[in-house]
Design an enzyme around this catalytic site. Sequence first.
Site, PDB file in Angstrom:
ATOM      1  N   GLU A  33      79.922  39.557  39.621  1.00  0.00           N
ATOM      2  CA  GLU A  33      78.996  38.560  40.139  1.00  0.00           C
ATOM      3  C   GLU A  33      79.037  38.714  41.657  1.00  0.00           C
ATOM      4  O   GLU A  33      80.122  38.691  42.238  1.00  0.00           O
ATOM      5  CB  GLU A  33      79.476  37.158  39.730  1.00  0.00           C
ATOM      6  N   ARG A 257      94.056  40.140  32.640  1.00  0.00           N
ATOM      7  CA  ARG A 257      93.707  40.300  34.043  1.00  0.00           C
ATOM      8  C   ARG A 257      94.933  40.754  34.805  1.00  0.00           C
ATOM      9  O   ARG A 257      96.055  40.471  34.424  1.00  0.00           O
ATOM     10  CB  ARG A 257      93.245  39.057  34.774  1.00  0.00           C
ATOM     11  N   LYS A 267      88.259  34.936  43.513  1.00  0.00           N
ATOM     12  CA  LYS A 267      87.332  34.969  44.629  1.00  0.00           C
ATOM     13  C   LYS A 267      87.206  33.604  45.280  1.00  0.00           C
ATOM     14  O   LYS A 267      87.051  33.506  46.493  1.00  0.00           O
ATOM     15  CB  LYS A 267      85.965  35.464  44.145  1.00  0.00           C
TER      16      LYS A 267
HETATM   17  P1  ATP Z   1      87.339  35.923  40.105  1.00  0.00           P
HETATM   18  O1  ATP Z   1      87.972  35.038  39.086  1.00  0.00           O
HETATM   19  O2  ATP Z   1      88.288  36.604  41.007  1.00  0.00           O
HETATM   20  O3  ATP Z   1      86.218  35.276  40.829  1.00  0.00           O
HETATM   21  P2  ATP Z   1      85.609  37.066  38.274  1.00  0.00           P
HETATM   22  O4  ATP Z   1      86.130  37.448  36.948  1.00  0.00           O
HETATM   23  O5  ATP Z   1      84.814  35.824  38.346  1.00  0.00           O
HETATM   24  O6  ATP Z   1      86.772  37.112  39.290  1.00  0.00           O
HETATM   25  P3  ATP Z   1      83.509  38.928  38.325  1.00  0.00           P
HETATM   26  O7  ATP Z   1      82.701  39.368  39.469  1.00  0.00           O
HETATM   27  O8  ATP Z   1      82.873  38.095  37.291  1.00  0.00           O
HETATM   28  O9  ATP Z   1      84.753  38.185  38.922  1.00  0.00           O
HETATM   29  O10 ATP Z   1      84.274  40.140  37.670  1.00  0.00           O
HETATM   30  C1  ATP Z   1      83.716  41.384  37.385  1.00  0.00           C
HETATM   31  C2  ATP Z   1      84.591  42.070  36.391  1.00  0.00           C
HETATM   32  O11 ATP Z   1      85.902  42.244  36.917  1.00  0.00           O
HETATM   33  C3  ATP Z   1      84.724  41.260  35.130  1.00  0.00           C
HETATM   34  O12 ATP Z   1      84.578  42.114  34.026  1.00  0.00           O
HETATM   35  C4  ATP Z   1      86.111  40.691  35.208  1.00  0.00           C
HETATM   36  O13 ATP Z   1      86.652  40.485  33.934  1.00  0.00           O
HETATM   37  C5  ATP Z   1      86.853  41.764  35.997  1.00  0.00           C
HETATM   38  N1  ATP Z   1      87.987  41.176  36.704  1.00  0.00           N
HETATM   39  C6  ATP Z   1      87.961  40.162  37.585  1.00  0.00           C
HETATM   40  N2  ATP Z   1      89.198  39.839  38.001  1.00  0.00           N
HETATM   41  C7  ATP Z   1      90.040  40.689  37.369  1.00  0.00           C
HETATM   42  C8  ATP Z   1      91.462  40.861  37.364  1.00  0.00           C
HETATM   43  N3  ATP Z   1      92.263  40.109  38.113  1.00  0.00           N
HETATM   44  N4  ATP Z   1      91.981  41.836  36.584  1.00  0.00           N
HETATM   45  C9  ATP Z   1      91.170  42.625  35.843  1.00  0.00           C
HETATM   46  N5  ATP Z   1      89.837  42.509  35.794  1.00  0.00           N
HETATM   47  C10 ATP Z   1      89.265  41.554  36.542  1.00  0.00           C
HETATM   48 MG    MG Z   2      83.200  35.748  36.880  1.00  0.00          MG
END
Ligand code: ATP
Ligand code: MG
Length: 552
Positions: A33, A257, A267
Amino acid sequence: MSEEKSLNFIEEIIEEHLKEGRYKSIITRFPPEPNGYLHIGHAKSITLNFTLARKYGGITNLRFDDTNPVTEETEYVDSIKDDIRWLGYEWANEFYASDYFEQLYEYAVDLIQKGLAYVDDSTSDEIAALKGTPTEPGKDSPFRNRSVEENMKMFSDMRAGKYKDGEKVLRAKIDMSSPNMLMRDPVIYRIKHAHHHRTKDHWVIYPMYDFAHGQSDSIERITHSICTLEFVPHRPLYDWLIEKLEIFPSKQYEFARLNMTYTVMSKRKLLQLVNDKVVDGWDDPRMPTIAAFRRRGYTPEAIRMFCEKIGVARRDNLIDYSLLEFCIREHLNETAPRAMVVLNPLKLIITNYEEQKSEWLKAENVPNNPEDTRDIPFSNTLWIEHDDFMESPDKKWHRLSPGGMVRLKHAYIIQCNEVVKDDNGNVIALHCTYIPESKSGNDTSGIQVKGVIHWVNAPTAVDAEVRLYDRLFTIEDTADIEGDFKEYINPDSLKVVQAKMEPWLAEVENGSRFQFLRNGYFCKDKTSSPALPVFNRTVTLKDTWQKEKKKG
Ligand code: ATP
Ligand code: MG
């Protein structure tokens, strides 16, 4: 037993699918995102998605899941693309969930026509009140049994902007008593009169994440939609929507994760650190973002090695930051040219070396390659590190002290004869003598010394600023933090020190990486100016952190 590395559980699934002929080839995607910069957790997901596709001859799409107009920005889109490329991956297609808004709208209409979605006039509080609890079933909304015609008319009016934000939503009609709360008639469209970074003001209704994500996967014919464990409860909804819409059956697989010690990895929290100016922007070298790592001098090779090493877990865990640093050292030890840089300089004068004289000495640029050398100047005035001198040392001290002897790296053995102090008793210079027969490479002096220290020739030295970084948080598992996580910021996470360098370091490009002898690996920072080069410490030479932890 095979000699090969064992497969991770996703590879096992894929090999099974290929064997049974379910897919001819695979398609994965990385779906960020665009609401912040990528962090090391994303790097894990990127590495996984791209290496799986590469290994099994498939492709990986980059898809921006940009369904929330309020938090998303083009700045983030650009930084995400930069970071993925820097990590060494190239996507097959660049897609945006927002490109599918029309198609997603059609899908919603399809659900309405199948009697599987309805417009609800309830407020979000009213919807929540009827949701029930995990142990109690929910209750039907009074609007649940609207006719298909009425729903069609109202949904089209929602799109046409006839209602205000929050006045109506579209919900999937599933099961108000499902044990899975996400299946209790989830909202799939909401009204938001907001400007979108790509579709501008074209839409006033936006699909919810759960309605956009799986459907986007399906549109792209993603075979293996890999996400993190928090999406496990979303999987039944993912499957339900695809089944009812009768579209390409993408499937979701979840892994743990990545969490790392002494840092935060969401984020939202990273944005808070930026907004509250705890750090100096998303690429502050103390941040766990890819942009910060790059600025700090971490290499893509080392980050990929780290992602490989930690593997693909099915249960949440906490990875030691030291493992990442280990990978950085492994790579930089092989690739970073060596240089002599003195931190916190102290003047050293060699009283028996002629004042007007200077000579060139040989220094190795890399280990284990005696051919690759540079010439370094030497004269009677040098800089050494303050920390390499101790006025009243204990027995274990092998560096400089009054009367003591050390070797100057690549140069001569010297002896300290006099300590010069200012009026306040601070040591400001050392007077030493050198042993002419002790020149490195041609030492006939027969003198053995235990300590070797580095130095820089004073007349040619260049001033620099060196930034020494340490862990951003004082607490190992930041998930344990209750209350304001900013209270756990390490006050010593950044120390700025003055340095004297070999002059050629002033000219190297920003982003170049070096080993500063005895001090660690360093990377030239983007804030460098011709007048003042700035270097970031990437990582120390050894894992001093583990030692300190034990001491403490
Ligand atoms: P955050 O919680 O840090 O905002 P998010 O999951 O909302 O992260 P996205 O932009 O939606 O961020 O993530 C893009 C991809 O990266 C998704 O498939 C998510 O599952 C993966 N991802 C995000 N954080 C991690 C992590 N700590 N370890 C592994 N994969 C991750
Ligand atoms: Mg997300």
